[in-house]
Design a protein around this motif. Structure first.
Motif, PDB file in Angstrom:
ATOM      1  N   PRO A  76     -75.533   2.034  43.915  1.00  0.00           N
ATOM      2  CA  PRO A  76     -76.375   2.326  42.605  1.00  0.00           C
ATOM      3  C   PRO A  76     -75.538   2.365  41.230  1.00  0.00           C
ATOM      4  N   GLY A  77     -76.086   1.948  40.055  1.00  0.00           N
ATOM      5  CA  GLY A  77     -75.467   1.982  38.857  1.00  0.00           C
ATOM      6  C   GLY A  77     -75.339   3.312  38.253  1.00  0.00           C
ATOM      7  N   LYS A  78     -74.666   3.523  36.974  1.00  0.00           N
ATOM      8  CA  LYS A  78     -74.389   4.870  36.522  1.00  0.00           C
ATOM      9  C   LYS A  78     -74.788   4.686  34.876  1.00  0.00           C
ATOM     10  N   ALA A  79     -75.192   5.764  34.571  1.00  0.00           N
ATOM     11  CA  ALA A  79     -75.677   6.001  32.987  1.00  0.00           C
ATOM     12  C   ALA A  79     -75.025   7.135  32.331  1.00  0.00           C
ATOM     13  N   GLU A  80     -74.785   6.999  31.367  1.00  0.00           N
ATOM     14  CA  GLU A  80     -73.852   8.022  30.497  1.00  0.00           C
ATOM     15  C   GLU A  80     -75.146   9.016  30.171  1.00  0.00           C
ATOM     16  N   MET A  81     -74.837  10.408  30.023  1.00  0.00           N
ATOM     17  CA  MET A  81     -75.758  11.424  29.678  1.00  0.00           C
ATOM     18  C   MET A  81     -75.262  11.953  28.372  1.00  0.00           C
ATOM     19  N   THR A  82     -76.048  12.355  27.461  1.00  0.00           N
ATOM     20  CA  THR A  82     -75.765  13.161  26.285  1.00  0.00           C
ATOM     21  C   THR A  82     -76.084  14.620  26.305  1.00  0.00           C
ATOM     22  N   GLN A  83     -75.005  15.395  25.531  1.00  0.00           N
ATOM     23  CA  GLN A  83     -74.910  16.931  25.499  1.00  0.00           C
ATOM     24  C   GLN A  83     -75.749  17.293  24.155  1.00  0.00           C
ATOM     25  N   ASP A  84     -76.324  18.323  24.213  1.00  0.00           N
ATOM     26  CA  ASP A  84     -76.924  19.142  23.404  1.00  0.00           C
ATOM     27  C   ASP A  84     -76.056  20.270  22.990  1.00  0.00           C
ATOM     28  N   GLU A  85     -76.662  21.064  21.991  1.00  0.00           N
ATOM     29  CA  GLU A  85     -75.795  22.201  21.177  1.00  0.00           C
ATOM     30  C   GLU A  85     -75.785  23.387  22.214  1.00  0.00           C
ATOM     31  N   LYS A  86     -76.524  23.185  23.312  1.00  0.00           N
ATOM     32  CA  LYS A  86     -76.501  24.354  24.186  1.00  0.00           C
ATOM     33  C   LYS A  86     -75.859  24.017  25.635  1.00  0.00           C
ATOM     34  N   GLY A  87     -75.171  22.857  25.362  1.00  0.00           N
ATOM     35  CA  GLY A  87     -74.031  22.422  26.591  1.00  0.00           C
ATOM     36  C   GLY A  87     -75.023  21.867  27.820  1.00  0.00           C
ATOM     37  N   VAL A  88     -76.320  21.561  27.413  1.00  0.00           N
ATOM     38  CA  VAL A  88     -77.163  20.646  28.462  1.00  0.00           C
ATOM     39  C   VAL A  88     -77.180  19.076  28.226  1.00  0.00           C
ATOM     40  N   TRP A  89     -76.768  18.380  29.214  1.00  0.00           N
ATOM     41  CA  TRP A  89     -76.427  17.116  29.378  1.00  0.00           C
ATOM     42  C   TRP A  89     -78.025  16.424  29.749  1.00  0.00           C
ATOM     43  N   SER A  90     -78.283  15.269  29.108  1.00  0.00           N
ATOM     44  CA  SER A  90     -79.622  14.912  29.452  1.00  0.00           C
ATOM     45  C   SER A  90     -79.288  13.219  29.569  1.00  0.00           C
ATOM     46  N   PHE A  91     -80.533  12.663  30.212  1.00  0.00           N
ATOM     47  CA  PHE A  91     -80.634  11.148  30.132  1.00  0.00           C
ATOM     48  C   PHE A  91     -82.203  10.921  30.539  1.00  0.00           C
ATOM     49  N   THR A  92     -82.680  10.004  29.752  1.00  0.00           N
ATOM     50  CA  THR A  92     -83.976   9.513  30.127  1.00  0.00           C
ATOM     51  C   THR A  92     -84.108   8.019  30.440  1.00  0.00           C
ATOM     52  N   SER A  93     -84.472   7.739  31.572  1.00  0.00           N
ATOM     53  CA  SER A  93     -84.588   6.374  32.053  1.00  0.00           C
ATOM     54  C   SER A  93     -85.863   5.696  31.671  1.00  0.00           C
ATOM     55  N   GLU A  94     -85.679   4.171  31.712  1.00  0.00           N
ATOM     56  CA  GLU A  94     -86.869   3.458  31.428  1.00  0.00           C
ATOM     57  C   GLU A  94     -88.092   3.792  32.405  1.00  0.00           C
ATOM     58  N   PRO A  95     -89.282   3.512  32.025  1.00  0.00           N
ATOM     59  CA  PRO A  95     -90.294   3.829  33.106  1.00  0.00           C
ATOM     60  C   PRO A  95     -89.948   3.067  34.366  1.00  0.00           C
ATOM     61  N   LEU A  96     -90.331   3.734  35.491  1.00  0.00           N
ATOM     62  CA  LEU A  96     -89.768   3.340  36.857  1.00  0.00           C
ATOM     63  C   LEU A  96     -91.229   2.873  37.496  1.00  0.00           C
ATOM     64  N   LYS A  97     -90.857   2.006  38.293  1.00  0.00           N
ATOM     65  CA  LYS A  97     -91.992   1.590  39.259  1.00  0.00           C
ATOM     66  C   LYS A  97     -92.086   2.729  40.408  1.00  0.00           C
ATOM     67  N   PRO A  98     -93.246   2.823  40.763  1.00  0.00           N
ATOM     68  CA  PRO A  98     -93.484   3.802  42.024  1.00  0.00           C
ATOM     69  C   PRO A  98     -92.677   3.607  43.166  1.00  0.00           C
ATOM     70  N   GLU A  99     -91.832   4.496  43.377  1.00  0.00           N
ATOM     71  CA  GLU A  99     -90.887   4.555  44.583  1.00  0.00           C
ATOM     72  C   GLU A  99     -90.548   6.037  44.656  1.00  0.00           C
ATOM     73  N   LEU A 100     -89.631   6.081  45.931  1.00  0.00           N
ATOM     74  CA  LEU A 100     -88.922   7.257  46.136  1.00  0.00           C
ATOM     75  C   LEU A 100     -87.383   6.961  45.820  1.00  0.00           C
ATOM     76  N   TYR A 101     -87.137   8.011  45.047  1.00  0.00           N
ATOM     77  CA  TYR A 101     -85.527   7.570  44.479  1.00  0.00           C
ATOM     78  C   TYR A 101     -84.676   8.602  44.830  1.00  0.00           C
ATOM     79  N   SER A 102     -83.239   8.138  44.763  1.00  0.00           N
ATOM     80  CA  SER A 102     -82.208   9.145  44.946  1.00  0.00           C
ATOM     81  C   SER A 102     -81.266   9.118  43.775  1.00  0.00           C
ATOM     82  N   TYR A 103     -80.484  10.384  43.362  1.00  0.00           N
ATOM     83  CA  TYR A 103     -79.623  10.144  42.390  1.00  0.00           C
ATOM     84  C   TYR A 103     -78.744  11.428  42.615  1.00  0.00           C
TER      85      TYR A 103
END
Length: 398
Positions: A76-103
C-alpha cells in the motif's frame, strides 16, 4: 438519616462512574474517521497535536514496490496528512471505487491503527482498520437485509495429525430448521493465514448470504480449515495461547496437510447433513491454499468435481519428498480422465505467481485438460481473492 446519607453517597458515586465511563467512551473531541463523502472520497482524521509527521497508508492509495521474502511485491502507498489548529491531522482521498479497504496511520514513523475506528482485521500479524465504499461488487461484502447463514467454530479429531483441530464452518440460511442435505465447499487460506482468514478478510459469510439471497449461488456448506499442520487453531484460539502469528510455520507445504485432508472430509460428512459424493464437493484456495487445492484434488483424483486455484502457488519445493508430490503429471491426468465439472484458475496481472500460473496453464493445454481462466488487475491481494470467491461460488453444484 444515616441510611439516607449512605444511599446518597452511593448514588453520587454510581453517577460519577457512569459519567466518567461516558466521558472515556466519547473522548472529549468528536472526530469522525473515516468519513465517506457523497462523492465516495474518504476523509481520515487523527488527533496527534505533538506529532511532527502523520501519514495514512492503505490499499485505497496507489501501490509501491517493496522487497519481500518472496521477491518484489506491491505494498500500500502512503499519503501525507495536514494538521489544523486543534492538532487534528486529516487527509481526503480521491473518489474511490466500490470496495472493502484497509488502512493505518504512521505517526512520526510509528504505524498504528485509527483510534476512532473500532473495525479491525488481522492479516498474519498485521492489524489494520477497514471501511467499505458501497456499490457494485462491494455490496456483496456488506451485511444486507437478507436471510443469513450461521458461522460456527468446530473441533475435529485428526488421527493423521494426532490432535484435535479447529474449523470455521458456514452453514446457509435455513440449515438448522430443515432436513435437507447440502453440497460442501472446502475453502483454504494462504500462508500466514488460518481458519479465521476467509471469514474475516474474505467476507465469506456476507458474500454467500448475498449471493444465495440473489439466487446466484446454491445454498452450500463452506468449510474453512486451518492449513498449518503444527497448529491446532489460529494463534490465540488454540492450546499454545497468545503468540505472534508467522508467515511460514514449520511443515508448511510439505505434503502433510494434503495427505491428511480426508480427516476433515470425514468429520464433515459424519456430522453435517451433506451430499457425500464427488458431484457435491468443491475445493478452492488462495496462494498456499491454491497449492493445497491443486495437490489435494489430484492426490484424491475422484473426490472433487469443482476445483478453484486463486493466485495459486503450484509446484512443490525441490526438497519436498512426501509421496503426495509423486507423479504429479500422472495423477493430474487421472483426475482429468475421471472427469470433473469445473477447474477454475484466477490470477492478477501483477501477481508474483503470474508466470508460474501461465506455465501451469500451458501444461494443462498440452494435456488437453479443460479449465476456466480469469485474469484481474492487481497482484497477490485480498481484493482479488474476494472477487474470485464471488465469481467461483455461483458456478458450483449446477
Amino acid at each position: 438519616m444515616k441510611r439516607r446519607f449512605i444511599l446518597l453517597v452511593m448514588f453520587l458515586l454510581s453517577t460519577g462512574v457512569s459519567l466518567f465511563a461516558q466521558q472515556a467512551l466519547f473522548g472529549g473531541q468528536q472526530i469522525v474517521s473515516p468519513e465517506i463523502n457523497d462523492d465516495n472520497s474518504v476523509t481520515f482524521r487523527v488527533l496527534a497535536p505533538h506529532a511532527e509527521s502523520v501519514l495514512v497508508t492503505g490499499d485505497f492509495l496507489p501501490t509501491e514496490k517493496v522487497q519481500s521474502p518472496m521477491g518484489e511485491m506491491e505494498a500500500p502507498g502512503k499519503a501525507e496528512m495536514t494538521q489544523d489548529e486543534k492538532g487534528v491531522w486529516s487527509f481526503t482521498s480521491e473518489p474511490l471505487k466500490p470496495e472493502l479497504y484497509s488502512y493505518s496511520f504512521v505517526i512520526d514513523g510509528f504505524t498504528t491503527t485509527d483510534p476512532t475506528n473500532p473495525f479491525l482485521i488481522r492479516d498474519v500479524a498485521s492489524v489494520t482498520n477497514i471501511f467499505i465504499v458501497g456499490g457494485g461488487l462491494a455490496d456483496l461484502y456488506k451485511v444486507n437485509d437478507v436471510s443469513h447463514g450461521s458461522v460456527t467454530r468446530r473441533w475435529y479429531d485428526s488421527p493423521g495429525l494426532g490432535m484435535d483441530r479447529r474449523l470455521t464452518i458456514y452453514t446457509p440460511p435455513g440449515y438448522e430448521s430443515s432436513s435437507e442435505k447440502y453440497p460442501v465447499f472446502y475453502l483454504l487460506h494462504g500462508a500466514g493465514g488460518d481458519e479465521e482468514a476467509w471469514i474475516a478478510l474474505g467476507r465469506t459469510a456476507q458474500i454467500m448470504d448475498n449471493l444465495i439471497a440473489q439466487g446466484k449461488a446454491k445454498p452450500m456448506i463452506i468449510v474453512m480449515p486451518n492449513g498449518n499442520v503444527v497448529q491446532d487453531a489460529a494463534p490465540g484460539e488454540g492450546n499454545e495461547g497468545f503468540y505472534k502469528p508467522q508467515f511460514m510455520v514449520p511443515k508448511t507445504m510439505d505434503g502433510t496437510y494434503e495427505a491428511n485432508f480426508m480427516d476433515i472430509v470425514k468429520f464433515i460428512e459424519n456430522n453435517y447433513r451433506v451430499k457425500a459424493d464427488k458431484a457435491n464437493r468443491a475445493i478452492a484456495g488462495l496462494s498456499m491454499g491454491g497449492f493445497h487445492s491443486f495437490h489435494i484434488s489430484r492426490y484424491y483424483p475422484n473426490t472433487f468435481d469443482y476445483v478453484g486455484l486463486f493466485s495459486a502457488a503450484l509446484m512443490p519445493r525441490e526438497d519436498a519428498t512426501n509421496k503426495v508430490y509423486d507423479d504429479i503429471d500422472g495423477t493430474l491426468k487421472k483426475q482429468m480422465d475421471n472427469g470433473f465439472k469445473l477447474y477454475w484458475i484466477g490470477i492478477g496481472k501483477t501477481d508474483f505467481l503470474y508466470n508460474a500460473n501461465k506455465e501451469y496453464r500451458a501444461k494443462l493445454d498440452s494435456m488437453g485438460m479443460k479449465y476456466t481462466y480469469m485474469e484481474t488487475d492487481g497482484g497477490h491481494i485480498w481484493r482479488n481473492w474476494r472477487i474470485y470467491l464471488s465469481e467461483f461460488a455461483p458456478l458450483l453444484f449446477k
